[in-house]
Design a protein around this motif. Sequence first.
Motif, PDB file in Angstrom:
ATOM      1  N   ASN A 144      28.483  31.929  -8.897  1.00 33.53           N
ATOM      2  CA  ASN A 144      28.894  31.887  -7.498  1.00 33.53           C
ATOM      3  C   ASN A 144      27.888  31.101  -6.670  1.00 33.53           C
ATOM      4  O   ASN A 144      28.269  30.312  -5.805  1.00 33.53           O
TER       5      ASN A 144
ATOM      6  N   ASN B 191      28.564  27.683  -4.608  1.00 34.50           N
ATOM      7  CA  ASN B 191      28.170  27.556  -3.199  1.00 34.50           C
ATOM      8  C   ASN B 191      27.364  26.286  -2.955  1.00 34.50           C
ATOM      9  O   ASN B 191      27.549  25.609  -1.950  1.00 34.50           O
TER      10      ASN B 191
ATOM     11  N   THR C 209      29.821  23.172  -3.263  1.00 35.12           N
ATOM     12  CA  THR C 209      30.833  23.041  -2.214  1.00 35.12           C
ATOM     13  C   THR C 209      30.266  23.183  -0.808  1.00 35.12           C
ATOM     14  O   THR C 209      31.000  23.059   0.167  1.00 35.12           O
TER      15      THR C 209
ATOM     16  N   GLU D 139      29.420  25.782   0.678  1.00 37.58           N
ATOM     17  CA  GLU D 139      29.927  26.995   1.318  1.00 37.58           C
ATOM     18  C   GLU D 139      28.844  28.060   1.273  1.00 37.58           C
ATOM     19  O   GLU D 139      27.856  27.930   0.562  1.00 37.58           O
ATOM     20  N   ASP D 140      29.053  29.129   2.010  1.00 33.41           N
ATOM     21  CA  ASP D 140      28.090  30.222   2.013  1.00 33.41           C
ATOM     22  C   ASP D 140      28.821  31.536   1.768  1.00 33.41           C
ATOM     23  O   ASP D 140      28.893  32.397   2.639  1.00 33.41           O
ATOM     24  N   ARG D 141      29.377  31.647   0.570  1.00 38.05           N
ATOM     25  CA  ARG D 141      30.024  32.902   0.206  1.00 38.05           C
ATOM     26  C   ARG D 141      28.972  33.876  -0.290  1.00 38.05           C
ATOM     27  O   ARG D 141      27.984  33.486  -0.887  1.00 38.05           O
TER      28      ARG D 141
END
Length: 101
Positions: A26, A30, A33, A35-37
């Motif tokens: 994960n 992150n 991409t 993103e900040d999941r």
Amino acid sequence: MLRLVLQTVLVIMVILLTVAGLNVSNQGINQLTLEDRGPVLDIGVSHDHIQVVLAGDEYQWPWEGGKKLMVIAADLWNNGVDYLYKIWDIFNIVFLTGWLL
């Protein structure tokens, strides 16, 4: 009885390794991409609450025993660090200073 305990420990270890692998993948996704999941599973304890992150959703529960736990954990940590320093001193004297030569 011992066999049941060993099987339980092995199952828990497999689950923990799977969750750790999911958290690592994960984090990689992150970074790719941008993103900040949140993590797949994360459990944190502070002095006043317990925080659980499950599939990116954060849950918090108040906890009054946290201060005692933090003091105990700090003592254990300091004792462990002191023990490792003692081991390093012995290793340094015996193997690195040429004491045996």
